[in-house]
Design a protein around this motif. Structure first.
Motif, PDB file in Angstrom:
ATOM      1  N   ASP A   5       0.679  -1.239   0.092  1.00  0.00           N
ATOM      2  CA  ASP A   5      -0.245   0.153   0.026  1.00  0.00           C
ATOM      3  C   ASP A   5       1.511   1.397   0.002  1.00  0.00           C
ATOM      4  O   ASP A   5       0.460   2.339  -0.945  1.00  0.00           O
ATOM      5  N   LEU A   6       2.150   1.073   1.004  1.00  0.00           N
ATOM      6  CA  LEU A   6       2.490   2.608   1.131  1.00  0.00           C
ATOM      7  C   LEU A   6       3.459   2.516  -0.725  1.00  0.00           C
ATOM      8  O   LEU A   6       3.224   3.829  -0.712  1.00  0.00           O
ATOM      9  N   LYS A   7       3.702   2.287  -1.327  1.00  0.00           N
ATOM     10  CA  LYS A   7       4.696   1.976  -2.583  1.00  0.00           C
ATOM     11  C   LYS A   7       3.900   2.765  -3.654  1.00  0.00           C
ATOM     12  O   LYS A   7       3.833   3.338  -4.246  1.00  0.00           O
ATOM     13  N   ALA A   8       2.312   1.760  -3.480  1.00  0.00           N
ATOM     14  CA  ALA A   8       1.306   2.433  -4.711  1.00  0.00           C
ATOM     15  C   ALA A   8       1.040   3.692  -4.282  1.00  0.00           C
ATOM     16  O   ALA A   8       1.098   4.365  -4.772  1.00  0.00           O
ATOM     17  N   ALA A   9       0.702   3.934  -2.949  1.00  0.00           N
ATOM     18  CA  ALA A   9       0.727   5.250  -2.732  1.00  0.00           C
ATOM     19  C   ALA A   9       1.719   6.014  -3.245  1.00  0.00           C
ATOM     20  O   ALA A   9       1.110   8.024  -3.431  1.00  0.00           O
ATOM     21  N   HIS A  10       2.416   5.797  -3.160  1.00  0.00           N
ATOM     22  CA  HIS A  10       3.929   6.893  -2.619  1.00  0.00           C
ATOM     23  C   HIS A  10       3.796   6.553  -4.811  1.00  0.00           C
ATOM     24  O   HIS A  10       4.275   7.543  -5.209  1.00  0.00           O
ATOM     25  N   ALA A  11       4.373   5.982  -5.733  1.00  0.00           N
ATOM     26  CA  ALA A  11       3.911   5.945  -6.465  1.00  0.00           C
ATOM     27  C   ALA A  11       2.616   6.156  -7.838  1.00  0.00           C
ATOM     28  O   ALA A  11       3.089   7.429  -8.444  1.00  0.00           O
ATOM     29  N   MET A  12       1.629   6.972  -7.005  1.00  0.00           N
ATOM     30  CA  MET A  12       0.411   7.618  -7.189  1.00  0.00           C
ATOM     31  C   MET A  12       0.835   8.965  -6.560  1.00  0.00           C
ATOM     32  O   MET A  12       0.013  10.062  -7.922  1.00  0.00           O
ATOM     33  N   LEU A  13       0.982   8.908  -6.095  1.00  0.00           N
ATOM     34  CA  LEU A  13       1.493  10.478  -5.687  1.00  0.00           C
ATOM     35  C   LEU A  13       2.940  11.119  -6.043  1.00  0.00           C
ATOM     36  O   LEU A  13       2.869  12.272  -6.990  1.00  0.00           O
ATOM     37  N   ALA A  14       3.539  10.074  -6.397  1.00  0.00           N
ATOM     38  CA  ALA A  14       5.088  10.668  -7.511  1.00  0.00           C
ATOM     39  C   ALA A  14       4.622  11.185  -8.664  1.00  0.00           C
ATOM     40  O   ALA A  14       5.004  12.011  -9.529  1.00  0.00           O
ATOM     41  N   ASP A  15       3.576  10.360  -9.509  1.00  0.00           N
ATOM     42  CA  ASP A  15       2.904  11.110 -10.315  1.00  0.00           C
ATOM     43  C   ASP A  15       2.859  12.268 -10.795  1.00  0.00           C
ATOM     44  O   ASP A  15       2.715  12.754 -12.085  1.00  0.00           O
TER      45      ASP A  15
END
Length: 51
Positions: A5-15
């Motif tokens: 979840d943390l990795k997914a959240a980070h990726a979505m926000l970085a996008d």
């Protein structure tokens, strides 16, 4: 939140195309919980606002 979840959240926000509220909704958590686990999420929002 787990590591995935943390990795997914980070990726979505970085996008840059997702807001904190949208990421939180996709992960079925509150925005406050997301901020707790990813304090940098608040900085991401501040950068978007200042642009």
């Amino acid at each position: 939140m787990n590591d995935a979840d943390l990795k997914a959240a980070h990726a979505m926000l970085a996008d840059g195309t997702f807001t904190v509220n949208e990421v939180a909704k996709r992960l079925n958590i509150s925005p406050a919980t997301l901020y707790r686990y990813l304090p940098a999420a608040r900085a991401t929002i501040n950068c978007k606002v200042s642009l």
